[in-house]
Design a protein around this motif. Structure first.
Motif, PDB file in Angstrom:
ATOM      1  N   SER A 217       0.819  -1.206   0.000  1.00 26.97           N
ATOM      2  CA  SER A 217       0.000   0.000   0.000  1.00 26.97           C
ATOM      3  C   SER A 217       0.857   1.262   0.000  1.00 26.97           C
ATOM      4  CB  SER A 217      -0.929   0.008   1.219  1.00 26.97           C
ATOM      5  OG  SER A 217      -0.197  -0.090   2.430  1.00 26.97           O
ATOM      6  N   THR A 218       2.055   1.173   0.545  1.00 28.92           N
ATOM      7  CA  THR A 218       2.941   2.343   0.587  1.00 28.92           C
ATOM      8  C   THR A 218       3.327   2.791  -0.814  1.00 28.92           C
ATOM      9  OG1 THR A 218       3.836   1.516   2.672  1.00 28.92           O
ATOM     10  CG2 THR A 218       5.052   3.268   1.585  1.00 28.92           C
ATOM     11  N   ASN A 219       3.624   1.834  -1.700  1.00 29.90           N
ATOM     12  CA  ASN A 219       3.981   2.176  -3.077  1.00 29.90           C
ATOM     13  C   ASN A 219       2.844   2.923  -3.767  1.00 29.90           C
ATOM     14  OD1 ASN A 219       6.238   0.686  -2.482  1.00 29.90           O
ATOM     15  ND2 ASN A 219       5.744  -1.031  -3.813  1.00 29.90           N
ATOM     16  N   LEU A 220       1.629   2.413  -3.603  1.00 30.86           N
ATOM     17  CA  LEU A 220       0.463   3.056  -4.212  1.00 30.86           C
ATOM     18  C   LEU A 220       0.236   4.441  -3.616  1.00 30.86           C
ATOM     19  CD1 LEU A 220      -1.916  -0.035  -4.277  1.00 30.86           C
ATOM     20  CD2 LEU A 220      -1.080   1.198  -6.290  1.00 30.86           C
ATOM     21  N   LEU A 221       0.459   4.569  -2.313  1.00 25.49           N
ATOM     22  CA  LEU A 221       0.267   5.859  -1.647  1.00 25.49           C
ATOM     23  C   LEU A 221       1.244   6.896  -2.169  1.00 25.49           C
ATOM     24  CD1 LEU A 221      -0.968   7.667   0.529  1.00 25.49           C
ATOM     25  CD2 LEU A 221       0.607   6.635   2.182  1.00 25.49           C
ATOM     26  N   VAL A 222       2.521   6.548  -2.254  1.00 23.90           N
ATOM     27  CA  VAL A 222       3.537   7.494  -2.738  1.00 23.90           C
ATOM     28  C   VAL A 222       3.262   7.875  -4.185  1.00 23.90           C
ATOM     29  CG1 VAL A 222       5.989   7.776  -3.264  1.00 23.90           C
ATOM     30  CG2 VAL A 222       5.296   6.715  -1.118  1.00 23.90           C
ATOM     31  N   SER A 223       2.865   6.902  -5.003  1.00 23.91           N
ATOM     32  CA  SER A 223       2.550   7.191  -6.398  1.00 23.91           C
ATOM     33  C   SER A 223       1.349   8.126  -6.495  1.00 23.91           C
ATOM     34  CB  SER A 223       2.268   5.884  -7.142  1.00 23.91           C
ATOM     35  OG  SER A 223       1.954   6.141  -8.502  1.00 23.91           O
ATOM     36  N   GLY A 224       0.346   7.906  -5.646  1.00 18.44           N
ATOM     37  CA  GLY A 224      -0.825   8.779  -5.640  1.00 18.44           C
ATOM     38  C   GLY A 224      -0.487  10.200  -5.222  1.00 18.44           C
ATOM     39  N   ILE A 225       0.400  10.337  -4.232  1.00 11.67           N
ATOM     40  CA  ILE A 225       0.827  11.671  -3.787  1.00 11.67           C
ATOM     41  C   ILE A 225       1.591  12.372  -4.904  1.00 11.67           C
ATOM     42  CG2 ILE A 225       2.383  12.871  -2.206  1.00 11.67           C
ATOM     43  CD1 ILE A 225       1.600  10.796  -0.081  1.00 11.67           C
ATOM     44  N   ALA A 226       2.439  11.609  -5.596  1.00  4.84           N
ATOM     45  CA  ALA A 226       3.202  12.185  -6.707  1.00  4.84           C
ATOM     46  C   ALA A 226       2.264  12.690  -7.796  1.00  4.84           C
ATOM     47  CB  ALA A 226       4.153  11.137  -7.276  1.00  4.84           C
ATOM     48  N   GLU A 227       1.255  11.902  -8.122  1.00  7.33           N
ATOM     49  CA  GLU A 227       0.303  12.293  -9.159  1.00  7.33           C
ATOM     50  C   GLU A 227      -0.485  13.534  -8.754  1.00  7.33           C
ATOM     51  OE1 GLU A 227      -3.204  10.149 -11.873  1.00  7.33           O
ATOM     52  OE2 GLU A 227      -2.220   9.069 -10.238  1.00  7.33           O
TER      53      GLU A 227
ATOM     54  N   VAL B 170      11.876   7.184  -0.307  1.00 10.73           N
ATOM     55  CA  VAL B 170      10.811   7.122   0.697  1.00 10.73           C
ATOM     56  C   VAL B 170      10.042   5.811   0.579  1.00 10.73           C
ATOM     57  CG1 VAL B 170       8.627   8.177   1.427  1.00 10.73           C
ATOM     58  CG2 VAL B 170      10.581   9.631   0.853  1.00 10.73           C
ATOM     59  N   MET B 171       9.760   5.416  -0.644  1.00  5.72           N
ATOM     60  CA  MET B 171       9.006   4.196  -0.919  1.00  5.72           C
ATOM     61  C   MET B 171       9.730   2.964  -0.377  1.00  5.72           C
ATOM     62  SD  MET B 171       7.648   3.120  -4.713  1.00  5.72           S
ATOM     63  CE  MET B 171       6.736   4.611  -5.051  1.00  5.72           C
ATOM     64  N   PHE B 172      11.002   2.817  -0.739  1.00  7.93           N
ATOM     65  CA  PHE B 172      11.779   1.648  -0.318  1.00  7.93           C
ATOM     66  C   PHE B 172      12.035   1.656   1.189  1.00  7.93           C
ATOM     67  CE2 PHE B 172      14.027   0.634  -4.623  1.00  7.93           C
ATOM     68  CZ  PHE B 172      12.813   0.204  -5.127  1.00  7.93           C
ATOM     69  N   ALA B 173      12.392   2.822   1.719  1.00 11.29           N
ATOM     70  CA  ALA B 173      12.710   2.897   3.153  1.00 11.29           C
ATOM     71  C   ALA B 173      11.469   2.656   4.010  1.00 11.29           C
ATOM     72  CB  ALA B 173      13.317   4.259   3.482  1.00 11.29           C
ATOM     73  N   ALA B 174      10.302   3.087   3.539  1.00  8.82           N
ATOM     74  CA  ALA B 174       9.075   2.871   4.300  1.00  8.82           C
ATOM     75  C   ALA B 174       8.701   1.398   4.351  1.00  8.82           C
ATOM     76  CB  ALA B 174       7.932   3.675   3.689  1.00  8.82           C
ATOM     77  N   SER B 175       9.142   0.628   3.358  1.00 11.09           N
ATOM     78  CA  SER B 175       8.897  -0.814   3.370  1.00 11.09           C
ATOM     79  C   SER B 175      10.004  -1.574   4.093  1.00 11.09           C
ATOM     80  CB  SER B 175       8.774  -1.339   1.935  1.00 11.09           C
ATOM     81  OG  SER B 175       7.605  -0.861   1.315  1.00 11.09           O
ATOM     82  N   ALA B 176      11.195  -1.004   4.100  1.00 13.66           N
ATOM     83  CA  ALA B 176      12.351  -1.700   4.687  1.00 13.66           C
ATOM     84  C   ALA B 176      12.331  -1.594   6.207  1.00 13.66           C
ATOM     85  CB  ALA B 176      13.643  -1.117   4.122  1.00 13.66           C
ATOM     86  N   SER B 177      11.297  -2.166   6.804  1.00 10.73           N
ATOM     87  CA  SER B 177      11.155  -2.147   8.265  1.00 10.73           C
ATOM     88  C   SER B 177      11.500  -3.529   8.793  1.00 10.73           C
ATOM     89  CB  SER B 177       9.721  -1.762   8.642  1.00 10.73           C
ATOM     90  OG  SER B 177       9.541  -1.801  10.033  1.00 10.73           O
ATOM     91  N   PHE B 178      12.749  -3.713   9.143  1.00  8.58           N
ATOM     92  CA  PHE B 178      13.218  -5.037   9.555  1.00  8.58           C
ATOM     93  C   PHE B 178      13.630  -5.107  11.022  1.00  8.58           C
ATOM     94  CE2 PHE B 178      14.457  -4.535   5.018  1.00  8.58           C
ATOM     95  CZ  PHE B 178      13.651  -5.514   4.479  1.00  8.58           C
ATOM     96  N   ALA B 179      13.876  -3.959  11.657  1.00  8.15           N
ATOM     97  CA  ALA B 179      14.544  -3.961  12.959  1.00  8.15           C
ATOM     98  C   ALA B 179      13.604  -4.002  14.159  1.00  8.15           C
ATOM     99  CB  ALA B 179      15.462  -2.737  13.081  1.00  8.15           C
ATOM    100  N   THR B 180      12.298  -3.812  13.952  1.00  4.18           N
ATOM    101  CA  THR B 180      11.360  -3.895  15.078  1.00  4.18           C
ATOM    102  C   THR B 180      10.126  -4.673  14.633  1.00  4.18           C
ATOM    103  OG1 THR B 180      10.045  -1.904  14.599  1.00  4.18           O
ATOM    104  CG2 THR B 180      12.091  -1.610  15.870  1.00  4.18           C
TER     105      THR B 180
END
Length: 602
Positions: A164-174, A546-556
């Motif tokens: 959903s994050t990818n779609l959200l960022v793309s929507g904000i860009a548009e 922003v897109m990749f980092a928002a998905s790259a949640s591995f530490a918690t």
């Protein structure tokens, strides 16, 4: 009030900054659901006049949340028609011996599925499969569940609809006038990240994983994770008249008697000399094996409700299973004492495990259930089956057979292919295609129309709406422009766009580990666009960061829903994610800093 300033900054900008800080603090405190917090922020913006009613309603026209909701429905259709289960069974066929074989079998399956459907249900469906295989191979499930979650996260970074994050960022860009992302625009760099991440897990990460016991692994006995239960001494119990400290209840090495409730009064200060009486309620902390052994003795009954309506159930007719609260479960937010499982299904809640803390059944530590909490349940098979069907619990103990509409599977698959293919060819916007696809799987009964609303994670959608409102407030007041100016000055100091790219990635990654990834993306994506525009640069690389980092949640275990789910299912501790997740985050950061500028030059 429009002219009021403090330290040269308008009052409404200070209000926006204070609101952002307040929202993030509220997210961390978890006193209220994140979606309610975000909508509360939107309400404050309307009440203070920062946003007009028209402004506030405009966030509901953003295509991203609509697309996300429609894709939830298509994802559910793939799950209900057995498509995901079929791929899950392939893990069984191709799994080698030991932990490495399981990881190598599950990773490609999770990567591929998560690229085209919401990754949370992927993890929910595959988790029981992995637990069963791990048990068969005598491997702790904690050795394979974090790799499953990570693979699903990485798979989500490979397509526009992967998360959903990818779609959200793309929507904000548009909406901001920047070029929107195409379906497979992020696929090549996403696959590189996935390949590097998988290589790390295979060579190094798997050795950092602990051997933890989940509730399901302890059902046959053994020690490990403790939880709290409340026991009732019935009128015919052999315990009556016995001294508490020398009774069978206090024999277990891992057992700790916390309290005895008699006629509503606590006897905590008299436990050493206490003689047990009928009607005493004993609050104890121990492991699953000890509690089930005490249950089999017949000396106590499990007090999950009130004494007056207690109906004992023969243990010989019951099964004991572990259930995990799923992401769309109606149990989320409910008190354990209010579940009414015994009355409705004849099922007893034997114990509850809530991540790092335990909850007493009907005792003093009444807390609300959240996704990933583990329940140890006992009851008749028929009642248990109905309970799991109604409650959104995921059965981790036995592989239950669910009615699958397998004859509809080709329709669900064709729908997904059509949505992805037509979006890639730019025939129609992804939002329109997703809505049409959702309608098609409903009208062809790949999923029952009445179940559609249950498949949508409304909390995510309303979280996004609220955070989009906060982003709009930043834009209207000039708070965003002020941040952009500061970042642009920082860029001049740091000496280049690559450093700014790193700043956005690191900031997004750190914030995502502690609050919702969608909330972070909704706030930072517009700022990334503003900074890039001010510097005369292409916004795309910053948005991808922003897109990749928002998905790259591995530490918690709290930054991403898949991590939250396996947290309870695998019996992990918080530090387990830090040990393997921090190196993973650092590696993903380093690779992203090389890969992103190659595909999207500044």
């Amino acid at each position: 009030m429009s002219g009021i300033e403090f330290f040269g900054i308008a009052w409404d900008i200070w209000l926006i900054y204070g609101l952002i800080i307040g929202v993030f603090v509220a997210f961390l405190m978890e006193r209220m659901p994140p979606d309610i917090i975000a909508l509360g922020a939107l309400a404050i913006l309307i009440l203070t006049g920062i946003l007009t009613t028209k402004d506030a309603l405009s966030v509901f026209s953003n295509p991203a949340p609509i697309t996300i909701g429609a894709m939830f429905i298509i994802s559910a259709a793939l799950e209900r028609t057995g498509c995901v289960e079929y791929l899950g069974r392939s893990i069984n066929r191709f799994a080698g011996k030991g932990q490495l074989g399981l990881i190598l079998a599950v990773t490609p399956v999770a990567l591929v599925i998560s690229a085209f459907m919401n990754n949370t249900p992927v993890v929910v469906v595959l988790t029981p499969v992995l637990i069963a295989l791990a048990r068969k191979m005598d491997i702790a499930s904690s050795k394979v569940l974090i790799p499953l979650s990570y693979a699903a996260i990485l798979g989500g970074t490979t397509t526009l609809i992967g998360t959903s994050t990818n779609l959200l960022v793309s929507g904000i860009a548009e909406n901001s006038g920047a070029a929107r992302f195409s379906m497979f625009e992020i696929t090549a760099p996403g696959l590189i990240l996935a390949a590097v991440g998988t290589l790390f897990m295979v060579l190094i990460g798997r050795h950092l994983l602990p051997a933890r016991q989940s509730l399901s692994s302890m059902i046959g006995g053994g020690t490990g994770k403790k939880y709290i239960a409340q026991l009732l001494v019935p009128h015919n119990s052999a315990l009556i008249g016995q001294k508490l400290t020398s009774s069978m209840l206090n024999k277990g090495e891992d057992t700790h008697i916390l309290d005895v409730i008699r006629h509503g009064d606590s006897m905590k200060d008299h436990l050493d000399e206490l003689l047990l009486k009928a009607g005493d309620r004993i609050v104890m902390e121990t492991n699953a094996g000890e509690i089930l052994g005490i249950k089999e003795s017949g000396a106590v009954e499990f007090d999950t409700s009130t004494i007056s309506d207690f109906e004992p159930v023969s243990a010989s007719q019951n099964v004991v299973v572990e259930g995990i609260v799923g992401n769309n479960s109606p149990l989320i937010g409910k008190m354990v004492s209010a579940l009414r499982f015994r009355r409705n299904y004849g099922v007893y809640v034997v114990g509850v495990h809530q991540a790092e803390h335990r909850t007493a059944i009907g005792g003093p530590k009444r807390q609300q259930l959240q996704m990933g909490d583990a329940l140890l349940l006992e009851g008749p098979i028929q009642g248990m089956t109905q309970l799991f069907e109604d409650s959104g619990l995921v059965n981790l103990t036995v592989q239950e057979e669910q009615p699958m509409r397998r004859n509809k599977a080709p329709l669900a698959v064709l729908t997904l292919i059509a949505v992805v293919g037509l979006a890639a060819l730019d025939v129609m916007p992804i939002a329109a295609l997703a809505i049409i696809g959702a309608f098609f799987v409903a009208v062809t009964r790949c999923i029952e129309p009445r179940d559609i609303y249950k498949t949508i994670d409304w909390s995510i959608l309303f979280l996004i709406f609220g955070m989009l409102g906060l982003s709009l407030g930043m834009e209207r007041t000039g708070a965003a422009a002020l941040v952009v100016d500061q970042v642009v000055q920082l860029a001049e100091t740091l000496g280049g766009p690559l450093m700014i790219l790193a700043v956005f990635y690191i900031l997004t990654s750190v914030l995502t580990e502690i609050v919702s990834n969608n909330a972070v993306a909704a706030l930072l994506a517009p700022i990334a666009i503003g900074v890039a525009t001010s510097l005369g640069l292409d916004p795309k690389p910053f948005l991808v960061a922003v897109m990749f980092a928002a998905s790259a949640s591995f530490a918690t275990p709290i930054g991403y829903q898949t991590n939250t789910f396996v947290y309870g299912a695998g019996g992990y501790k918080f530090k387990d994610f830090l040990v393997v997740g921090i190196p993973m985050n650092l590696i993903m950061f380093a690779v992203s800093m090389v890969v992103i500028p190659k595909f999207w030059p500044f």
